[in-house]
Write an enzyme that holds these catalytic residues in place. Structure first.
Site, short mmCIF file in Angstrom:
data_model
loop_
_atom_site.label_atom_id
_atom_site.label_comp_id
_atom_site.label_asym_id
_atom_site.label_seq_id
_atom_site.Cartn_x
_atom_site.Cartn_y
_atom_site.Cartn_z
N PHE A 75 -2.75 16.35 4.08
CA PHE A 75 -3.08 15.84 2.86
C PHE A 75 -2.10 15.66 2.10
O PHE A 75 -1.49 16.61 1.57
CB PHE A 75 -4.15 16.69 2.28
CG PHE A 75 -5.03 16.04 1.22
CD1 PHE A 75 -4.52 15.18 0.27
CD2 PHE A 75 -6.59 16.11 1.17
CE1 PHE A 75 -5.14 14.59 -0.84
CE2 PHE A 75 -7.15 15.16 0.23
CZ PHE A 75 -6.47 14.50 -0.77
N ARG A 83 -0.04 12.49 -8.96
CA ARG A 83 0.33 11.32 -8.67
C ARG A 83 1.86 10.90 -9.21
O ARG A 83 2.73 10.21 -8.79
CB ARG A 83 -0.39 10.11 -9.46
CG ARG A 83 -1.69 9.89 -8.54
CD ARG A 83 -2.33 8.42 -9.16
NE ARG A 83 -3.72 8.21 -9.15
CZ ARG A 83 -4.33 7.81 -8.10
NH1 ARG A 83 -3.54 7.37 -7.16
NH2 ARG A 83 -5.68 7.86 -7.90
N ASP A 105 -4.54 4.79 6.48
CA ASP A 105 -5.10 6.02 6.98
C ASP A 105 -6.03 5.59 8.15
O ASP A 105 -5.59 5.58 9.28
CB ASP A 105 -5.74 6.81 5.89
CG ASP A 105 -6.32 8.34 6.28
OD1 ASP A 105 -6.69 8.61 7.18
OD2 ASP A 105 -5.97 9.16 5.41
N GLU A 165 0.91 -1.11 -0.21
CA GLU A 165 0.06 0.05 0.11
C GLU A 165 0.86 1.28 0.01
O GLU A 165 2.03 1.28 0.61
CB GLU A 165 -0.76 0.09 1.20
CG GLU A 165 -2.20 -0.55 1.10
CD GLU A 165 -3.17 0.30 0.33
OE1 GLU A 165 -2.77 1.10 -0.51
OE2 GLU A 165 -4.33 0.10 0.54
N ASP A 166 0.22 2.40 -0.38
CA ASP A 166 0.90 3.75 -0.53
C ASP A 166 0.74 4.11 1.07
O ASP A 166 1.65 4.91 1.52
CB ASP A 166 0.32 4.57 -1.62
CG ASP A 166 -1.00 5.00 -1.43
OD1 ASP A 166 -1.79 3.95 -0.88
OD2 ASP A 166 -1.34 6.09 -2.36
C1 PRP Z 1 -5.78 5.16 -0.55
C2 PRP Z 1 -4.70 4.34 -0.15
C3 PRP Z 1 -5.27 3.24 0.52
C4 PRP Z 1 -6.54 3.76 1.23
C5 PRP Z 1 -6.20 4.00 2.85
O1 PRP Z 1 -6.69 4.59 -1.51
O2 PRP Z 1 -4.14 3.82 -1.36
O3 PRP Z 1 -5.80 2.13 -0.28
O4 PRP Z 1 -6.83 5.04 0.81
O5 PRP Z 1 -7.15 4.56 3.36
P1 PRP Z 1 -7.81 4.06 4.61
O6 PRP Z 1 -6.62 3.44 5.67
O7 PRP Z 1 -8.36 5.19 5.31
O8 PRP Z 1 -8.70 3.03 4.16
P2 PRP Z 1 -7.61 5.39 -2.46
O9 PRP Z 1 -9.11 5.11 -1.99
O10 PRP Z 1 -7.53 7.06 -2.30
O11 PRP Z 1 -7.30 5.12 -3.89
P3 PRP Z 1 -6.06 5.15 -4.90
O12 PRP Z 1 -5.06 4.45 -4.19
O13 PRP Z 1 -6.60 4.79 -6.03
O14 PRP Z 1 -5.86 6.78 -4.75
#
Ligand code: PRP
Length: 206
Positions: free
Chosen positions: A178, A191, A125, A121-122
């Site tokens: 953010f 990105r 949160d 994961e990136d």
């Molecule tokens: C982001 C990130 C995680 C998730 C984390 O994805 O890549 O998958 O949010 O958030 P959380 O811990 O609150 O669940 P996003 O839905 O923004 O999709 P993306 O990776 O395509 O930008």
């Protein structure tokens, strides 16, 4: 030996003016939180730890689209043992705030049966997405083991009931800001920026 996660919560931001930056960065970013060079160094350390831990295992990295693509590229380059790599995509609970449900949109294209899965994961949160993915992969694909690796951890943002969701490998703990760049987006923008930057509040609150 595994080292401590790097905590950036009290780190001053770097001015985008102080390095070569595109115009949109000067306009939209409050500052840079992690330079690309620091990301790569830290990622190499994580890759080294992963290599040691998975020496005799059947490692498959499962990247979560779209945000993890920059990270998984650098991470997989640093792991000096044979690995497989695939991707999944989940719906964001943020798109569906009424039900609060997350769904798997894209299944892995590699058979995970009996494999040692490392979810990449990136950012973690609220913790809801990572917990959903762990449960889903264990339930649907019969892997041997499931562990997790996240570049960033917004540790203060865990949702109630998700306090124990912590990746097995984490790059940086970051403040509740953010952040965009190195795969992370706001409305699918930024990105491609190579550093991780903090977005000005007026940009995302418009
Ligand atoms: C982001 C990130 C995680 C998730 C984390 O994805 O890549 O998958 O949010 O958030 P959380 O811990 O609150 O669940 P996003 O839905 O923004 O999709 P993306 O990776 O395509 O930008």
């Amino acid at each position: 030996m595994k080292d401590e996660v790097i905590d950036l919560r009290n780190t001053p931001l770097i001015s985008p003016q102080s390095i070569r930056s595109p115009k949109y960065a000067l306009r939209d970013f409050a500052g840079i939180l992690v330079l690309n060079g620091e990301i790569v160094l830290r990622t190499n350390k994580l890759a080294h730890d992963i290599q040691n831990d998975y020496e005799s295992k059947k490692l498959v990295l499962v990247g979560v689209l779209d945000g993890s693509v920059h990270f998984i590229k650098d991470l997989s380059e640093g792991i000096g043992i044979p690995i497989k790599r695939t991707f999944i995509k989940v719906s964001s609970y943020r798109d569906n705030t009424t039900s609060g449900e997350i769904e798997l949109h894209l299944n892995p294209m590699i058979n995970l049966n009996g494999m040692d899965v490392l979810i990449v994961e990136d950012i973690v949160d609220s913790g809801k997405t990572l917990q959903f993915i762990i449960d889903e992969i264990k339930q649907k694909f019969n892997p041997n083991t499931v562990k997790t690796c996240s570049l960033l951890d917004k540790a203060e943002k865990r949702a109630p009931g998700f306090e124990n969701v912590v990746a097995d490998y984490t790059g940086f703990i970051i403040p509740d800001e953010f952040v965009v760049g190195y795969g992370l987006d706001f409305a699918d923008n930024y990105r491609g920026y190579r550093h991780i930057a903090v977005l000005k509040p007026e940009v995302f609150s418009k």
